[in-house]
Design an enzyme around this catalytic site. Structure first.
Site, PDB file in Angstrom:
ATOM      1  N   GLU A 113      54.642  44.130   1.227  1.00 17.24           N
ATOM      2  CA  GLU A 113      54.528  44.791  -0.086  1.00 17.24           C
ATOM      3  C   GLU A 113      54.155  43.764  -1.154  1.00 17.24           C
ATOM      4  OE1 GLU A 113      58.339  45.917  -1.919  1.00 17.24           O
ATOM      5  OE2 GLU A 113      57.226  45.116  -3.625  1.00 17.24           O
ATOM      6  N   GLU A 124      64.360  36.228  -4.854  1.00 15.96           N
ATOM      7  CA  GLU A 124      64.722  37.656  -4.954  1.00 15.96           C
ATOM      8  C   GLU A 124      65.950  37.921  -4.073  1.00 15.96           C
ATOM      9  OE1 GLU A 124      61.565  40.351  -3.911  1.00 15.96           O
ATOM     10  OE2 GLU A 124      62.675  42.107  -4.619  1.00 15.96           O
TER      11      GLU A 124
END
Lengths: 426, 424
Positions: B70, B143
C-alpha cells in the site's frame, strides 16, 4: 451556509446554519471564559455535572433514555483551549425529521434538549447533588491523570506549558489534580452561576431548518429567557493582540517515559506584524509541514526515512508554529538538524512558486470543504467569533490566493525558536 | 446494470461489472461539491499464504506485506509519487490496509477528472525498485513504533491472540520490524500480480455524478496487466475454542484498560441479522441506559461507556467489548453474571423497541457524507453484504432471535480478557 447570526441578548449570540445535504441536525452551545489557574479546574468539572442531570431529566439514566428515544441522538460535551480561553462545548446530533418514521419533532426536541442541559441544571438550594459530585470529581481526576495515555498529545501539551507557564494558554484545559478535592457541591454551584452569568455564549443550530422558526424557538425558550445580559468576559486573542519578543535563551526540555518512539515538539514564536498575518502564516505552515507536499513530510519522512508522522501547525490565537514528529530516539539530532534546515530554507527564500501554489491549493480545497462538513462549519465560525474576525469563506480564499512569496519570507524571518521538547524512554 | 436502493436513507447505488471483471459502484448525490472515490482490493494481512495455479508453488509472504505494498504503490516510474501529485491538485488522497482488504481513495472539491487520471494510473501501475522499497523501511518502522505506544492497539492485539490459534488475524497488519526486513521488490510484484486484479477489486464513487458518463470515463482509464496470475488462498484451520482466557501487558498509562472478546463462528447469509442482534444485546445489557452501566458508574468501577462491536469478515467473527476500570477482572465477572441473568429472563419489550429506534438512527447517521457512504458500501461488499440491509432489517429484528443469539454467542467458554495495566 450561515443564514442568520443574531444577538439574543447582550453577550449571547445565535448562529443558524442552513444545509439540506446532511441527514442530521446539530445543536451546540459554546461557553467561552478566560483560562485562569484558580478557576480552570472548577470550570472543567462543570460539564461533568451538567451532563449528569437537569431539572427536567434529573439523572443520567433519564438523559440517556431520552436520547435513545430521539432515534439515538448523540450528546457529548468537551473542553477546548482557544488561546487564553477555556471553551466548554455541549453538542447534540440527531437525525433529520424526514428520516424518522412517525410524526416526529426531533429538531425542536434537539434544541430544547441542549438548552435544558446547559441552562437548567440540577442545582437545588444553591448546591449540586453531593453523590453525583463525588463520582464526577473522581471522573475529572481520571481525565487529568489520563493526560499521559496519549503520548503525542502529552508531549505537545507539555511543550506549550514550558512556553507559557502556569497561566492562560499554558494551563491544562482540564485543570489540576490538587484543586479537585477542595471543590464542594456549593462552591461548584457558585462557579457555575458565575460562569453562566459572565461568559460569552454562542449557540449554533445547523441542519435543515427550513420547516421551523428556529429564531423564535430560541428566543422563547424559558431557559434562555432566564439568562442575564452581560458584557461577555473572555480574552480576545488574535494576531494583533499578541506582542512577542525574542526569548533570551531557547529552552530545551527532556522528559522520559516508557515509550517505544521519541516524540519531538518544537515551539516557535512568530514576531511578524505584517498585513493578513493569519493567512500568510497558514500558507507558510502548509509549505513547512501541513500535507504531503510540505517540506517536513518530504524531507524528514520521504527523503531521510526518519519518521512516519512529521508535521506542523499554526496556532493563530497565540502566533505560534508547532512542529511535531515521532522518531527513533537515537535519531534526535539528525531529525532536529533536518527540521532546522527546512526552516532556514524558507527563511532564505529557497522554495519555488510551485511550493506556494501547492500550499494555496491545499488550503483552498480545505476551505471549500468546510460547508460540506457540519462540524467543520461550526468550528470555523466559532474561531471567527472568538478571534473577532468577520471573514466569509469566500473572502478567506481570496486572501489566501493573494499571499506573495515576499510575505512568506518575511514571516519565516520573524520566527524564533522558543522551546525544543523531547519525550524519550527511560 | 444493477440498482440497489434504500428507501430509508434515500440513496441509490448503481453497480456494473465491467468487461475486464472490475466491479464499479456509483452512488450519485445531487448538488454536493465533494466527490469521493475508493478502490478496494480484496487483499489484506490475513492473506499471507497462497498457491500459484500455474506452477503449483505454495508461497508464504512476510507479515506486513499488504501494508508495505500500500505504501509503495504510490511510486511512479517517472520518479514522482502519486500522493504528492494528487495533493498538488488539491485533492485529499490516502490509503489504508486492514485484515481483509487494502483501499486507495481520494476526495476532491475541484479537479476531479485530473485526479482520476492519476488515481487510476497509479493503482494500475506498480513501480517497485530496490531503492524505493528500501527507503520505506524506516518510515514503516516508525509507523509500527507509533502503534507500539498506543495502549488500545496493544490491548486489541493481545485480545485477538487470546482468541485465535492459527487465523492470521492474530498478526499485526503492519508486521514487525523483523518481518518487514524480509520484504523486497520481487515479493511485492508477486502480491500485486496475484491479487491486484480487476475481478478481485471494487471501485466505488460517491458525489454529484452522471452514472453513464462516469462509466465512460472509467473505461477510458483501464489498463491491462500481462503478468497477472491465478492463485488460491490458503487459510489454516481454526479450532472453535479459544487459545487462552487472559492476557496482560504493562505500559505508562494512568488506569487499566480492558477488552473482553467472545469468539464466534461464521454463519454466511446470517451476518447482518447477527450483527444487529449482537449490537442490540450489548446496548440493552451494558449500554448507557442499562441498569448494569448505571450501577457500575455509581460504584466508580467505570467512568465512560462501554464500546462494543461485532468484528467479522469471511474467515473470522468475534465480539469486542472495551472500557477503562480500576478493576477489570471485577467488571468482566460482573458482566458475565449480568449476561447469565438475561439468558434466564430474556429482554423486555420496552427496552428492546427503544434500542432498535436508537440503532436505526445511528445507521442513518452513518450515511451522512460521501466518504462514509462509499466506505460503508465497500466494507460491506467485501463481506458479501448489501450495506443497506442493516437499515432495512434493524426495525424488524425480533426478540426471539436476539435471545437465541444471546444464548449461543455469549458463551463463557469462548470468552477472553485482555488487560493493559499501568507500570508500577
Amino acid at each position: 451556509m450561515l443564514v442568520d447570526n443574531f444577538e439574543i441578548k447582550s453577550g449571547i449570540k445565535a448562529h443558524l446554519i442552513q444545509n439540506d445535504i446532511f441527514k442530521t441536525n446539530i445543536a451546540c452551545v459554546i461557553l467561552t471564559t478566560p483560562l485562569e489557574r484558580n478557576t480552570v479546574t472548577a470550570n472543567a468539572l462543570i460539564p461533568f455535572l451538567l451532563r449528569s442531570g437537569t431539572k427536567n431529566l434529573p439523572s443520567q439514566l433519564e438523559i440517556n433514555k431520552k436520547l435513545e428515544e430521539m432515534y439515538g441522538a448523540t450528546f457529548d460535551c468537551g473542553i477546548d483551549k482557544m488561546g487564553d480561553n477555556q471553551v466548554l462545548k455541549f453538542y447534540i446530533e440527531s437525525i433529520n425529521d424526514k428520516f424518522a418514521g412517525d410524526k416526529s419533532e426531533i429538531l425542536k426536541e434537539t434544541i430544547d434538549f441542549i438548552l435544558d442541559i446547559v441552562f437548567n441544571t440540577l442545582i437545588e438550594d444553591g448546591s449540586f447533588k453531593e453523590d453525583i459530585l463525588s463520582i464526577e470529581k473522581q471522573n475529572l481526576k481520571q481525565v487529568i491523570e489520563g493526560k499521559i495515555d496519549d503520548k503525542d498529545l502529552y508531549a505537545f501539551e507539555n511543550c506549550i506549558n514550558s512556553m507559557y507557564g502556569e497561566k492562560g494558554f499554558g494551563l491544562y484545559k482540564y485543570g489540576y489534580l490538587e484543586d479537585v478535592e477542595g471543590i464542594t457541591a456549593k462552591s461548584l454551584a457558585e462557579s457555575y452561576q458565575k460562569l453562566i452569568d459572565t461568559c460569552k455564549i454562542d449557540i449554533f443550530i445547523s441542519g435543515d431548518l427550513k420547516e421551523l422558526d428556529v429564531k423564535n424557538i430560541l428566543e422563547s425558550n424559558e431557559n434562555v429567557k432566564k439568562l442575564v445580559e452581560r458584557k461577555p468576559n473572555y480574552i480576545l486573542n488574535n494576531e494583533s493582540t499578541e506582542s512577542k519578543q525574542k526569548v533570551d535563551k531557547v529552552q530545551e526540555k527532556n522528559e522520559k517515559l516508557d515509550v517505544a518512539q521519541g516524540k519531538l515538539v518544537i515551539g516557535l514564536d512568530a514576531l511578524s506584524k505584517q498585513k493578513d498575518l493569519g493567512c500568510v502564516a497558514l500558507v507558510y505552515n502548509a509549505i513547512l509541514g501541513d500535507g504531503v507536499n510540505s517540506m517536513l513530510f518530504q524531507n524528514v519522512r520521504e527523503k531521510a526515512s526518519l519518521a512516519y508522522s512529521a508535521k506542523s501547525k499554526y496556532v493563530k490565537q497565540k502566533g505560534n508554529i508547532f512542529i511535531r514528529c515521532g522518531i527513533e530516539i537515537d535519531n534526535y539530532q539528525k531529525a532536529l538538524d533536518i527540521i532546522k534546515e527546512q526552516l532556514d530554507n524558507i527563511r532564505n527564500g529557497n522554495f519555488t512558486d510551485e511550493d506556494i501554489e501547492n500550499a494555496k491549493c491545499y488550503l483552498i480545497s480545505g476551505i471549500k470543504s468546510i460547508e460540506e462538513e457540519q462540524d467543520s462549519e461550526i468550528v470555523f465560525y466559532i474561531g471567527n467569533e472568538i478571534t473577532n474576525v468577520d471573514m466569509s469563506l469566500k473572502k478567506y480564499m481570496e486572501v489566501i490566493e493573494s499571499i506573495t512569496k515576499e510575505q512568506i519570507v518575511e514571516f519565516a524571518g520573524s520566527l524564533e525558536y522558543n522551546t525544543i521538547y523531547f519525550l524519550s524512554n527511560k | 446494470m444493477q440498482i440497489v436502493e434504500s428507501s430509508k436513507v434515500k440513496e441509490k447505488v448503481y453497480v456494473e461489472k465491467l468487461e475486464n471483471g472490475l466491479t464499479v459502484a456509483i452512488i450519485p448525490k445531487k448538488d454536493i461539491l465533494k466527490k469521493y472515490a475508493i478502490w478496494g482490493t480484496e487483499y489484506g494481512s490475513i492473506d499471507n499464504n497462497f498457491k500459484i495455479d500455474k506452477t503449483g508453488e505454495e508461497v508464504r509472504v512476510p507479515d506486513g506485506i499488504a501494508h508495505y505494498l500500500e505504501h509503495k504503490l504510490f511510486e511512479q516510474e517517472n520518479g514522482k509519487n502519486s500522493l504528492d501529485v494528487l495533493s498538488s491538485l488539491g485533492v485529499d488522497a490516502n490509503a489504508y490496509t486492514t485484515n481483509n482488504h487494502t483501499a486507495y481513495l481520494f476526495e476532491s472539491t475541484d479537479n476531479f477528472y485530473e485526479a482520476l487520471d492519476e488515481f487510476m494510473d497509479y493503482v494500475q501501475s506498480p513501480y517497485f525498485t530496490d531503492e524505493n522499497v528500501e527507503k520505506e523501511r524506516g518510515i514503516i518502522g516508525q509507523e509500527i513504533m507509533m502503534y507500539d505506544d498506543y495502549p488500545d492497539w496493544k490491548l486489541y492485539m493481545n485480545g485477538v491472540k487470546c482468541m485465535y490459534h492459527n487465523n492470521p488475524i492474530n498478526i499485526d497488519v503492519a508486521g514487525t520490524k523483523e518481518t518487514i526486513a524480509k520484504i523486497d521488490k520481487e515479493k511485492l510484484y508477486t502480491i500485486y500480480n496475484s491479487f491486484y486484479k480487476p475481478d478481485n477489486q471494487l471501485l466505488v464513487f460517491c458525489g454529484d455524478f452522471d452514472v453513464d458518463s462516469l462509466l465512460v470515463e472509467i473505461k477510458k482509464r483501464l489498463k491491462t496487466n500481462p503478468d497477472k496470475q491465478e492463485v488460491q488462498r490458503i487459510y489454516p484451520d481454526e479450532p472453535e475454542k479459544i487459545v487462552k482466557k487472559y492476557a496482560e501487558a504493562k505500559m505508562d498509562i494512568s488506569k487499566p484498560i480492558f477488552l473482553i472478546g467472545y469468539k464466534d463462528k461464521l454463519e454466511p447469509g446470517e451476518m447482518v441479522k447477527k450483527d444487529l442482534a449482537i449490537e442490540c444485546i450489548c446496548n440493552i445489557i451494558m449500554g448507557k441506559s442499562s441498569d448494569f452501566y448505571q450501577r457500575l458508574y455509581k460504584e466508580g468501577l467505570i467512568s465512560t461507556e462501554f464500546t462494543y462491536n461485532y468484528e467479522f469478515a469471511k474467515t473470522y467473527a468475534h465480539i469486542l467489548i472495551q472500557n477503562t476500570s480500576s478493576d477489570p477482572k471485577k467488571v468482566a465477572d460482573e458482566l458475565s453474571k449480568e449476561i447469565e441473568k438475561y439468558k434466564q429472563t430474556g429482554f423486555c419489550e420496552e427496552e428492546f423497541s427503544r434500542i432498535k429506534k436508537k440503532m436505526y438512527g445511528e445507521y442513518v447517521k452513518s450515511y451522512n457524507d460521501v466518504s462514509s457512504i462509499a466506505n460503508n458500501y465497500l466494507t460491506d461488499y467485501l463481506r458479501e453484504i448489501n450495506t443497506f440491509d442493516f437499515l432495512e432489517e434493524v426495525l424488524v429484528l425480533d426478540k426471539d432471535y436476539i435471545e437465541k443469539v444471546l444464548r449461543e454467542v455469549f458463551d463463557e467458554e469462548k470468552k477472553v480478557l485482555s488487560v493493559v495495566l499501568p507500570n508500577e
